[in-house]
Design a protein around this motif. Structure first.
Motif, mmCIF file in Angstrom:
data_model
loop_
_atom_site.group_PDB
_atom_site.id
_atom_site.type_symbol
_atom_site.label_atom_id
_atom_site.label_comp_id
_atom_site.label_asym_id
_atom_site.label_seq_id
_atom_site.Cartn_x
_atom_site.Cartn_y
_atom_site.Cartn_z
ATOM 1 N N ARG A 1 1.794 11.813 -0.930
ATOM 2 C CA ARG A 1 0.899 12.931 -1.236
ATOM 3 C C ARG A 1 -0.377 12.475 -1.944
ATOM 4 O O ARG A 1 -1.209 13.314 -2.296
ATOM 5 N N ASN A 2 -0.474 11.163 -2.222
ATOM 6 C CA ASN A 2 -1.652 10.594 -2.869
ATOM 7 C C ASN A 2 -1.941 11.281 -4.207
ATOM 8 O O ASN A 2 -3.056 11.689 -4.488
ATOM 9 N N ARG A 3 -0.898 11.387 -5.053
ATOM 10 C CA ARG A 3 -1.065 12.060 -6.335
ATOM 11 C C ARG A 3 -0.030 11.557 -7.341
ATOM 12 O O ARG A 3 0.971 10.952 -6.977
ATOM 13 N N PHE A 4 -0.283 11.862 -8.605
ATOM 14 C CA PHE A 4 0.692 11.646 -9.665
ATOM 15 C C PHE A 4 1.311 13.001 -9.981
ATOM 16 O O PHE A 4 0.624 14.026 -9.975
ATOM 17 N N ALA B 1 -0.625 2.243 -9.117
ATOM 18 C CA ALA B 1 -0.370 2.591 -7.719
ATOM 19 C C ALA B 1 -1.375 1.863 -6.829
ATOM 20 O O ALA B 1 -2.537 1.703 -7.188
ATOM 21 N N ARG B 2 -0.889 1.443 -5.665
ATOM 22 C CA ARG B 2 -1.775 0.806 -4.677
ATOM 23 C C ARG B 2 -2.072 1.816 -3.581
ATOM 24 O O ARG B 2 -1.165 2.316 -2.921
ATOM 25 N N ARG B 3 -3.364 2.080 -3.377
ATOM 26 C CA ARG B 3 -3.772 3.083 -2.408
ATOM 27 C C ARG B 3 -4.391 2.463 -1.166
ATOM 28 O O ARG B 3 -4.427 3.082 -0.115
ATOM 29 N N GLY B 4 -4.914 1.250 -1.256
ATOM 30 C CA GLY B 4 -5.575 0.611 -0.126
ATOM 31 C C GLY B 4 -4.939 -0.725 0.211
ATOM 32 O O GLY B 4 -3.997 -1.173 -0.448
ATOM 33 N N PRO C 1 0.832 -1.205 0.000
ATOM 34 C CA PRO C 1 0.000 0.000 0.000
ATOM 35 C C PRO C 1 0.874 1.266 0.000
ATOM 36 O O PRO C 1 1.849 1.354 0.721
ATOM 37 N N GLY C 2 0.524 2.213 -0.859
ATOM 38 C CA GLY C 2 1.293 3.449 -1.006
ATOM 39 C C GLY C 2 2.377 3.353 -2.056
ATOM 40 O O GLY C 2 2.940 4.368 -2.463
ATOM 41 N N GLU D 1 -4.754 14.037 -9.797
ATOM 42 C CA GLU D 1 -5.445 13.261 -8.774
ATOM 43 C C GLU D 1 -5.370 11.778 -9.138
ATOM 44 O O GLU D 1 -5.104 11.432 -10.291
ATOM 45 N N PRO D 2 -5.656 10.873 -8.192
ATOM 46 C CA PRO D 2 -5.636 9.443 -8.502
ATOM 47 C C PRO D 2 -6.617 9.024 -9.595
ATOM 48 O O PRO D 2 -6.455 7.977 -10.198
#
Length: 199
Positions: A115-118, A84-87, A67-68, A128-129
């Motif tokens: 930062r949860n972004r590209f 990308a893995r977010r969860g 994750p992340g 944004e994702p």
């Protein structure tokens, strides 16, 4: 004394007839080609191609992507994708797959998990994702990154790609596979064929 009109021979008459036939043949060929091209363009407009066939391709084991974290995936067509893995649930909703090519000038976008972004380093483009641009020139132009469907089956992650790209995969030039070479056209030094670390 009166001048007589020049006499024409049978050879001259035959030559004129052949020229006339050839001239008419060329004119007819030109008209057919012109109308044929027009019909082809009109046909494409009136009857657009349907959606291309899609195929699911294996990417990685779900447990191999923390994750992340993110990974780069190269489609059979040669296009690059950031996954990308977010969860941490282990489902397809944990992941996002977006094109790694910035729509502004073609620079390579990367995932910033903290930062949860590209992010596109060439002109500070932020996405944004979901692929929507929120900062920089891509946001000003209302651009976004292309997204790709993902699914998880038996702990394995798959991405959906166009089947026609699979047929064209043998046409990829070896130079296109160089991961160290910056990608895309443009005027930035980071887009030249030299490694940006050498500039």
């Amino acid at each position: 004394m009166t001048e007589l009109p020049p006499q024409t021979s049978e050879a001259d008459t035959d030559a004129d007839g052949r020229r006339s036939v050839l001239s008419n043949l060329f004119m007819a060929s030109g008209l057919i080609a012109g109308y044929g091209a027009f019909a082809a363009i009109a046909g494409r407009f009136l009857y657009p191609a349907g959606p291309s066939a899609q195929s699911w391709q294996y990417v990685a084991r779900v447990d191999d992507v923390a994750p992340g974290a993110a990974m780069k995936y190269r489609m059979p067509s040669g296009a690059r994708v950031n996954i990308a893995r977010r969860g941490s649930a282990g489902t397809a909703e944990d992941f996002v797959a977006l094109s790694s090519t910035c729509p502004h000038l073609g620079c390579q976008v990367h995932w910033e998990g903290h930062r949860n972004r590209f992010f596109c380093p060439c002109h500070n483009g932020v996405f944004e994702p979901d692929g929507t641009a929120t900062e920089g020139p891509p946001a000003e132009a209302g651009q976004r990154l292309s997204s790709y469907p993902l699914r998880v089956r038996s702990g394995l992650l798959y991405i959906q790609v166009p089947t026609q790209a699979l047929a064209a995969a043998h046409d990829i030039d070896a130079a296109d596979l160089d991961d160290d070479a910056p990608q895309g056209p443009g005027h930035d030094p980071c887009l030249s064929r030299r490694n940006p670390r050498e500039l």
